[in-house]
Design a protein around this motif. Structure first.
Motif, PDB file in Angstrom:
ATOM      1  N   HIS A  17       0.839  -1.204   0.000  1.00  0.00           N
ATOM      2  CA  HIS A  17       0.000   0.000   0.000  1.00  0.00           C
ATOM      3  C   HIS A  17       0.880   1.262   0.000  1.00  0.00           C
ATOM      4  O   HIS A  17       0.640   2.204  -0.765  1.00  0.00           O
ATOM      5  CB  HIS A  17      -0.901  -0.063   1.239  1.00  0.00           C
ATOM      6  N   HIS A  66       1.342   4.469  -2.669  1.00  0.00           N
ATOM      7  CA  HIS A  66       1.421   5.923  -2.447  1.00  0.00           C
ATOM      8  C   HIS A  66       2.703   6.481  -3.077  1.00  0.00           C
ATOM      9  O   HIS A  66       2.697   7.520  -3.723  1.00  0.00           O
ATOM     10  CB  HIS A  66       1.420   6.246  -0.954  1.00  0.00           C
ATOM     11  N   ARG A  71      -4.521  12.599   6.920  1.00  0.00           N
ATOM     12  CA  ARG A  71      -5.825  12.195   6.403  1.00  0.00           C
ATOM     13  C   ARG A  71      -6.891  13.243   6.685  1.00  0.00           C
ATOM     14  O   ARG A  71      -7.709  13.556   5.833  1.00  0.00           O
ATOM     15  CB  ARG A  71      -6.248  10.855   7.020  1.00  0.00           C
ATOM     16  N   GLU A  94      -6.409   6.600  -0.853  1.00  0.00           N
ATOM     17  CA  GLU A  94      -6.386   5.340  -0.113  1.00  0.00           C
ATOM     18  C   GLU A  94      -6.872   4.180  -0.991  1.00  0.00           C
ATOM     19  O   GLU A  94      -6.288   3.107  -1.001  1.00  0.00           O
ATOM     20  CB  GLU A  94      -7.274   5.431   1.133  1.00  0.00           C
ATOM     21  N   ASP A 118       1.287   9.168   5.385  1.00  0.00           N
ATOM     22  CA  ASP A 118       0.115   8.306   5.456  1.00  0.00           C
ATOM     23  C   ASP A 118      -0.286   8.157   6.921  1.00  0.00           C
ATOM     24  O   ASP A 118      -0.168   7.103   7.515  1.00  0.00           O
ATOM     25  CB  ASP A 118       0.454   6.947   4.847  1.00  0.00           C
TER      26      ASP A 118
HETATM   27 ZN   LIG Z   1      -2.587   5.105   2.742  1.00  0.00          ZN
END
Ligand SMILES: [Zn+2]
Length: 183
Positions: free
Chosen positions: A84, A88, A112, A122, A107
Motif C-alpha cells: 500500500h 502511495h 488524512r 487510499e 500516510d
Molecule cells: Zn494510505
C-alpha cells in the motif's frame, strides 16, 4: 492540489505490472526485494498511534525513500501495508510519476484529516497493493486450482500469495470471481 492524481484501475494495474517486470519477481512477492530494487529502505518498528505504515521520500540526484511498518501487526497485514505504501510512493509522490505533485506522503491520521483527496488516494493505494501482491492472471489461475464444486479454498488461495484470506477475498470480488456478500 492533487486533482491530477486520478488513476483508472487499469492504469494502477499497469504500474503494478511494471514494478513486477522491472524487479523480475515470483509470487509470493518478496516485497523487501522490491523496495531494495527501487532504491528504498524498510524499517519495522513500533510506530506511535494507530498507524500501519508510512512512507518518506527524499528527492535529489539519487531519489530514495523509507517505508516504516508497524512491527506489532501480522506478517500478512505488514505485507499489505508495505505494498500500500509503495502504491502511495509510485502513484502519489514525485518519486514515481511525472504527473505527481507531493514531495512526501504522510500516510497518517493527521494528514488524512487535512486531505480531502484522502479517500481516493487510499483506494488507489489499496488497489495497487492488491494488484501487486495478487496479479490478475496468476490470481485467476490460483482461484481455479483451489476451487472445488464451485467453492474456493480461501486459506489456500491466500497462502499462495502470502496475503490474508480477507485480502484474497476482496481481490476476488473486485475481479468478479467472488460475490461481495457471500460468506
Ligand atoms: Zn494510505
Amino acid at each position: 492540489m492533487s486533482e491530477n492524481t486520478r488513476y483508472t484501475n487499469a492504469g494502477i494495474d499497469q504500474v503494478a505490472d511494471l514494478v513486477r517486470k522491472v524487479c523480475g519477481l515470483e509470487i509470493p512477492l518478496d516485497l523487501d526485494k522490491v523496495v531494495l530494487n527501487l532504491g528504498g529502505t524498510v524499517i519495522y518498528e513500533n510506530i506511535d498511534g494507530q498507524i500501519s505504515g508510512k512512507c518518506e521520500v527524499h528527492l535529489g540526484s539519487q531519489p530514495k525513500f523509507t517505508i516504516r511498518i508497524q512491527q506489532s501487526e501480522s506478517v500478512t497485514r505488514q505485507r499489505f501495508t508495505l505494498a500500500h505504501e509503495l502504491g502511495h510512493l509510485l502513484l502519489h509522490t514525485k518519486f514515481g510519476n511525472r504527473k505527481i505533485q507531493q514531495e512526501e506522503y504522510h500516510d497518517d491520521v493527521f494528514h488524512r484529516s487535512q486531505n480531502h483527496d484522502y479517500c481516493r488516494e487510499e483506494q488507489e493505494a489499496n488497489r495497487f497493493a492488491a494488484s501487486l501482491l495478487m496479479p490478475r492472471d496468476l490470481f485467476l489461475d490460483a482461484v481455479a486450482r483451489n476451487s472445488k464444486d464451485g467453492a474456493c479454498d480461501l486459506s489456500k488461495l491466500a497462502e499462495e500469495f502470502n496475503v490474508s484470506p480477507q485480502a484474497a477475498r476482496t481481490r476476488g470480488c473486485y475481479l468478479g470471481m467472488f460475490r461481495w456478500h457471500e460468506q
